[in-house]
Design an enzyme around this catalytic site. Structure first.
Site, PDB file in Angstrom:
ATOM      1  N   LYS A 144     -15.011   4.445   9.214  1.00  0.00           N
ATOM      2  CA  LYS A 144     -15.661   4.940   7.989  1.00  0.00           C
ATOM      3  C   LYS A 144     -16.702   5.966   8.383  1.00  0.00           C
ATOM      4  O   LYS A 144     -17.482   5.742   9.318  1.00  0.00           O
ATOM      5  CB  LYS A 144     -16.360   3.767   7.274  1.00  0.00           C
ATOM      6  N   LYS A 178     -16.692  10.162  12.064  1.00  0.00           N
ATOM      7  CA  LYS A 178     -17.300  11.371  11.499  1.00  0.00           C
ATOM      8  C   LYS A 178     -16.319  12.510  11.698  1.00  0.00           C
ATOM      9  O   LYS A 178     -15.503  12.503  12.623  1.00  0.00           O
ATOM     10  CB  LYS A 178     -18.623  11.733  12.187  1.00  0.00           C
ATOM     11  N   ASN A 230     -32.509  14.355  -1.672  1.00  0.00           N
ATOM     12  CA  ASN A 230     -32.011  13.224  -2.447  1.00  0.00           C
ATOM     13  C   ASN A 230     -32.628  11.899  -1.998  1.00  0.00           C
ATOM     14  O   ASN A 230     -33.122  11.117  -2.814  1.00  0.00           O
ATOM     15  CB  ASN A 230     -30.485  13.142  -2.334  1.00  0.00           C
ATOM     16  N   SER A 271     -20.917   2.400  -0.229  1.00  0.00           N
ATOM     17  CA  SER A 271     -19.595   2.991   0.002  1.00  0.00           C
ATOM     18  C   SER A 271     -18.549   1.897   0.207  1.00  0.00           C
ATOM     19  O   SER A 271     -17.419   1.990  -0.285  1.00  0.00           O
ATOM     20  CB  SER A 271     -19.626   3.910   1.232  1.00  0.00           C
TER      21      SER A 271
END
Length: 424
Positions: free
Chosen positions: A79, A115, A230, A358
């Site tokens: 992931k 990644k 963010n 996620s």
């Protein structure tokens, strides 16, 4: 003293992850790791590059390079994010994939680390070119990703629209709906509630647990947040809503400070309207460097790497540092802060809320069962608190840094999975 076992392995492996070398060197003796255990962690399981042509708006064809690193999949499918950057390298992605593997093991979600990305400057592409580049990259790697192989997510210079293109292209290739191929999607196409502020919220849960352990209570807790993107903006907002005094914030150009506390909703509105923090009323302008050493109880670096270093570590006044950025504290500074009894909550724990949500999105996609916000908040808090309550006793008992305690726990879990599979 140098460790011959480690030196031999590092010398023999051309694709060794450099960050993994550093981290392994710091804990191999504590875990009494065997050569074969170091070797299996030292190198990504898969690392590959693809070259592909894309028709540009001019009508000419341009070649692009894409990479993907799948570091370790002993605990589950890999992931990790997809980033677009003109200076992207496989070596850098190896470091990030290693950290993702560690992070997933730490919060006990059944993923390995990955990644990837494309070597490209998105500012030089039209929206149509960006879509064609994205779809071409996915066509090249589609055999190597999937809900039970490798699940991409947004990262630097990628967003939920790019995740939609990835999902759509993958579904075209497979001839079926596969929403669980990617996370970070819009709600309308299978995204999860809470995702956009999950990293900040997970960090706040960890911070409140740490404040409780140190017995720090009351209205005098002062918080400084470096970075107003963010993550930093949401961390400041959530803490303000909870009644904490956020006294200083900064972005890439400047910072502002009010020792009595900033009106964070007003700061957010000001930044949105003007594009900067300067000229905010009832606040003193400060630099990013000044924010790091400001008079605060909690310092939250949520911007760039290596912001706390050998030069300023002795001047940090905070009792707790919550690393919402990736690697904001240098290894030298970490040793200084440990000696000064400053609690540094490492990035692999502090900012893990994003990958946890996620994971929740992946589960919801697989089951076609979408959760209400309250359920996600409850599950996120439980995951983060369980991780903290497991790492903190190691930190206390072994008198080491929280980073080392977290790494030790994660590596033990990955090695256990490798042993159960018969690889060790």
């Amino acid at each position: 003293m140098p460790n011959n076992k480690l030196e031999r392995i590092h010398a023999d492996s051309a694709s060794t992850c450099k960050l993994c070398q550093i981290e392994m060197d710091s804990i191999h003796e504590r875990l009494d790791m065997k050569m074969e255990e170091i070797d299996i962690l030292d190198t990504p399981r898969r690392s590959f590059s693809v070259h592909f042509p894309v028709r540009m708006d001019s009508g000419k064809t341009k070649m692009f390079i894409g990479h993907r690193v799948q570091y370790n999949d002993a605990r589950g499918p890999t992931k990790g994010g997809i980033r677009y950057h003109p200076e992207l390298t496989v070596e850098y992605l190896q470091n990030l994939a290693f950290l993702m593997a560690i992070k997933c093991a730490l919060v006990e979600i059944p993923f390995g680390g990955a990644k990837g990305g494309i070597v490209v400057n998105t500012k030089e592409l039209s929206r149509g070119e960006l879509e064609r580049v994205t779809r071409a990259y996915i066509r090249e790697i589609s055999d190597y990703i999937g809900p039970f192989k490798d699940i991409p997510a947004p990262d630097v210079y990628t967003d939920e629209q790019i995740m939609v293109w990835i999902m759509d292209e993958f579904e075209r290739i497979k001839g079926e709906h596969v929403p669980s191929i990617v996370t970070g999607k819009p709600l309308a196409l299978g995204g999860s509630k809470v995702r956009k502020h999950s990293t900040a919220l997970g960090g706040v849960y960890i911070l409140e647990a740490a404040l409780g352990k140190l017995g720090i209570t009351g209205l005098d807790i002062k918080i400084a947040v470096q970075g107003f993107g963010n993550v930093g903006k949401n961390a400041a907002r959530i803490l303000h809503e909870k009644g904490y005094k956020v006294c200083a914030v900064s972005d890439s150009t400047s910072g502002i400070l009010n020792e009595n506390g900033l009106d964070i909703p007003a700061v957010i509105e000001h930044k949105s309207r003007t594009g900067h923090l300067m000229d905010f009323p009832d606040a003193k302008e400060i630099t990013n460097k000044e924010l790091i050493t400001s008079d605060c109880t909690v310092l939250i670096p949520a911007a760039l790497s290596d912001q706390i270093d050998l030069e300023n570590a002795n001047n940090v006044k905070a009792q707790i540092i919550l690393e919402l950025a990736n690697a904001p504290t240098s290894s030298e500074a970490s040793q200084i802060l440990l000696g000064r009894s400053v609690l540094v909550i490492p990035d692999i724990l502090a900012n893990a809320g994003g990958v946890v949500v996620s994971y929740f999105e992946w589960i919801q996609n697989l089951n076609q069962d979408y959760w209400e916000e309250e359920k996600i908040l409850e599950k996120l808090r439980k995951k983060m608190m369980t991780a903290f309550e497991t790492v903190y006793p190691i930190y206390c008992e072994e008198k080491c840094s929280m980073r080392r305690a977290a790494l030790q726990l994660s590596i033990e879990r990955i090695l256990e999975a490798e042993r159960l599979r018969g690889n060790l």
